[in-house]
Enzyme design. Structure first.
Site, PDB file in Angstrom:
ATOM      1  N   HIS A   1      14.664 -15.044  18.482  1.00  0.00           N
ATOM      2  CA  HIS A   1      14.298 -13.684  18.868  1.00  0.00           C
ATOM      3  C   HIS A   1      12.819 -13.454  18.578  1.00  0.00           C
ATOM      4  CE1 HIS A   1      18.617 -13.165  18.922  1.00  0.00           C
ATOM      5  NE2 HIS A   1      18.677 -13.429  17.630  1.00  0.00           N
TER       6      HIS A   1
ATOM      7  N   HIS B   1      18.119 -20.475  15.385  1.00  0.00           N
ATOM      8  CA  HIS B   1      19.403 -20.372  14.690  1.00  0.00           C
ATOM      9  C   HIS B   1      20.572 -20.442  15.673  1.00  0.00           C
ATOM     10  CE1 HIS B   1      18.291 -16.255  15.893  1.00  0.00           C
ATOM     11  NE2 HIS B   1      19.583 -16.079  16.086  1.00  0.00           N
TER      12      HIS B   1
ATOM     13  N   ARG C   1      17.830 -17.897  24.806  1.00  0.00           N
ATOM     14  CA  ARG C   1      18.721 -19.050  24.656  1.00  0.00           C
ATOM     15  C   ARG C   1      17.895 -20.321  24.840  1.00  0.00           C
ATOM     16  NH1 ARG C   1      22.232 -18.132  28.771  1.00  0.00           N
ATOM     17  NH2 ARG C   1      23.491 -16.740  27.509  1.00  0.00           N
TER      18      ARG C   1
ATOM     19  N   GLU D   1      17.138 -10.318  11.461  1.00  0.00           N
ATOM     20  CA  GLU D   1      18.530 -10.084  11.116  1.00  0.00           C
ATOM     21  C   GLU D   1      18.902 -10.826   9.843  1.00  0.00           C
ATOM     22  OE1 GLU D   1      21.202 -12.742  13.852  1.00  0.00           O
ATOM     23  OE2 GLU D   1      19.339 -12.334  14.939  1.00  0.00           O
TER      24      GLU D   1
END
Length: 276
Positions: free
Chosen positions: A87, A159, A179, A103
């Site tokens: 991200h 991740h 992705r 996150e």
């Protein structure tokens, strides 16, 4: 609406199914899928609407916006591996146009793998080559899931959640995912799913260290900790921040607004998140 006093909020189920399993958006003010209040005088209102109407009374003075709820809370039930993702962060978002997303994960159950971080010495050329040749797993650092494992996943860290893992996730309110690799899998239409290699390479921070498990997570966007409850938890009113609770044994989320004091009856482990 704004003349109705705020109170501890619970929300209706907000389930998103995917090729790999499903995720519950437990507390969401994101415009793409906001949570809806389940009980009380505000039942039926979305968290997006409440943030716009109540502002700091709901979110607290530390919220970066007066009208947008800043965090998103999920429970992710991975039956299969998720794609390898990255991200953008606050800096790289300008390169891709995406929403920044930092996150953290707390493992609730399962025994599968978790991939977080790149092996030392990985370069953009190595990433491109291993994606192209289908050997990208060799590039990733593997962590074995265990209940209570807590990992910080800042924007820019590569991740993937593995198969047979149940995770509680706290994140910035963002729905941008690039992705990078998909394990050679095909989608429901029988075709390989789209990859975002160029956007991923612009978003990866190759200087980030491999994450290690920690008891608490404190970053510029949230403060996370786990506490034990033998009956009830007292949550004081705090003009600076809301308090988000996830009662692990009950798989139940409660949002306590900044201007509210509450006593939440529960036992076992409770995951508590506030703004910093």
């Amino acid at each position: 609406m704004a003349d109705i006093p705020l109170y501890p909020l619970t929300f209706n189920a907000n389930i998103h199914t995917a090729l790999w399993g499903a995720e519950s958006w437990e507390i969401s003010g994101h415009a793409s899928s906001p949570s809806t209040v389940a009980e009380g005088p505000l039942a039926g209102c979305t968290l997006e609407e409440l943030a716009a109407q109540y502002g700091r009374a709901l979110m607290g003075a530390k919220a970066p916006s007066e009208t947008v709820f800043p965090l998103l809370f999920k429970v992710i039930d991975a039956k299969q591996r998720l794609s390898v993702q990255v991200h953008p962060n606050e800096e790289t978002r300008a390169l891709t146009g995406g929403e920044p997303k930092t996150e953290m994960w707390r493992v609730l159950g399962g025994k599968g793998p978790i991939f977080a971080g790149l092996k030392p010495g990985t370069t953009p050329a190595v990433v491109e080559e291993n994606v192209r040749t289908g050997r990208f797993e060799e590039t990733l650092v593997r962590h074995d899931a265990r209940e209570g494992l807590t990992l910080f996943i800042p924007g820019g860290l590569v991740h993937a959640i593995g198969e047979d893992v149940l995770i509680y996730e706290v994140q910035q309110s963002s729905n941008t995912t690039y992705r990078l690799y998909d394990w050679g899998r095909v989608g429901a239409d029988g075709k390989p799913r789209q990859l975002h290699v160029a956007e991923s390479l612009k978003s990866i921070d190759f200087a980030l260290p491999v994450p290690e498990s920690r008891e608490t997570v404190v970053c510029p966007f949230f403060n996370f900790r786990a506490v034990a409850s033998s009956g009830c938890i007292d949550v004081p009113a705090d003009p600076d921040t809301f308090t988000a609770l996830f009662i692990v044994d009950e798989k139940r989320s409660v949002l306590v607004p900044a201007n509210c004091a509450a006593q939440i009856c529960c036992t076992g482990t409770v995951l508590v998140t506030t703004l910093v």
